[in-house]
Write a protein that holds these residues in place. Sequence first.
Motif, PDB file in Angstrom:
ATOM      1  N   UNK A   1       3.887  10.042  -9.624  1.00 23.86           N
ATOM      2  CA  UNK A   1       3.329  10.245 -10.959  1.00 23.86           C
ATOM      3  C   UNK A   1       2.506  11.533 -11.046  1.00 23.86           C
ATOM      4  N   UNK A   2       1.835  11.869  -9.995  1.00 18.90           N
ATOM      5  CA  UNK A   2       0.931  13.018 -10.081  1.00 18.90           C
ATOM      6  C   UNK A   2       1.555  14.325  -9.578  1.00 18.90           C
ATOM      7  N   UNK A   3       2.686  14.271  -8.969  1.00 16.08           N
ATOM      8  CA  UNK A   3       3.289  15.483  -8.406  1.00 16.08           C
ATOM      9  C   UNK A   3       3.893  16.340  -9.511  1.00 16.08           C
ATOM     10  N   UNK A   4       3.597  17.631  -9.546  1.00 13.05           N
ATOM     11  CA  UNK A   4       4.096  18.487 -10.644  1.00 13.05           C
ATOM     12  C   UNK A   4       5.591  18.731 -10.551  1.00 13.05           C
ATOM     13  N   UNK A   5       6.191  18.649  -9.426  1.00 12.69           N
ATOM     14  CA  UNK A   5       7.627  18.908  -9.306  1.00 12.69           C
ATOM     15  C   UNK A   5       8.459  17.856 -10.007  1.00 12.69           C
TER      16      UNK A   5
ATOM     17  N   UNK B   1       0.831  -1.195   0.000  1.00 16.65           N
ATOM     18  CA  UNK B   1       0.000   0.000   0.000  1.00 16.65           C
ATOM     19  C   UNK B   1       0.875   1.257   0.000  1.00 16.65           C
ATOM     20  N   UNK B   2       1.907   1.273   0.838  1.00 13.20           N
ATOM     21  CA  UNK B   2       2.795   2.437   0.907  1.00 13.20           C
ATOM     22  C   UNK B   2       3.512   2.661  -0.425  1.00 13.20           C
ATOM     23  N   UNK B   3       3.989   1.576  -1.032  1.00 13.35           N
ATOM     24  CA  UNK B   3       4.670   1.699  -2.317  1.00 13.35           C
ATOM     25  C   UNK B   3       3.700   2.216  -3.379  1.00 13.35           C
ATOM     26  N   UNK B   4       2.486   1.736  -3.342  1.00 11.26           N
ATOM     27  CA  UNK B   4       1.478   2.197  -4.290  1.00 11.26           C
ATOM     28  C   UNK B   4       1.193   3.690  -4.098  1.00 11.26           C
ATOM     29  N   UNK B   5       1.081   4.111  -2.855  1.00 14.37           N
ATOM     30  CA  UNK B   5       0.829   5.538  -2.578  1.00 14.37           C
ATOM     31  C   UNK B   5       2.004   6.404  -3.036  1.00 14.37           C
ATOM     32  N   UNK B   6       3.242   5.927  -2.787  1.00 10.97           N
ATOM     33  CA  UNK B   6       4.408   6.690  -3.240  1.00 10.97           C
ATOM     34  C   UNK B   6       4.443   6.780  -4.758  1.00 10.97           C
ATOM     35  N   UNK B   7       4.098   5.686  -5.448  1.00  8.57           N
ATOM     36  CA  UNK B   7       4.094   5.705  -6.917  1.00  8.57           C
ATOM     37  C   UNK B   7       3.036   6.671  -7.442  1.00  8.57           C
ATOM     38  N   UNK B   8       1.855   6.637  -6.838  1.00  5.18           N
ATOM     39  CA  UNK B   8       0.805   7.570  -7.272  1.00  5.18           C
ATOM     40  C   UNK B   8       1.225   9.013  -7.023  1.00  5.18           C
TER      41      UNK B   8
END
Length: 129
Positions: A105-109, A95-102
């Motif tokens: 991917x979505x972070x503009x920086x 779950x943590x790895x999935x959250x970090x990947x999301x």
Amino acid sequence: MSINVKKYTKDQMAKMAEDAHAEVQELRRVNAALTEQISQMNGETITRENVIANLKADADALRNKLTDTEAALGRANDELAFKQETLNVMRNRCYNADQRAKYAESHPWRNLWAWVKRKLGGERNEHVS
């Protein structure tokens, strides 16, 4: 019991002897029947005792099996608890790895950082030439 032979005739004495003999035969017959009945009861008692002993042995064997089964169930329960804990840890990591990947991917920086790297890399190449 003594019999006064002077009081009785020979025929009366013979009749008394015959009656006594018949009574003895009847008592012997009753005695034989009771002896047979006692023998059968003893046999039934021995059979019941054997059945009871066998049932006690079976009960002991079942108690031993129950104890072994309870011990095996306890070990399996401990192993299951360990595996459940391991599964929860792995589920949390996933779950943590999935959250970090999301997030990545979505972070503009992320895109900005890649653009800065390209620009800085390109400028370094221009100064070197």
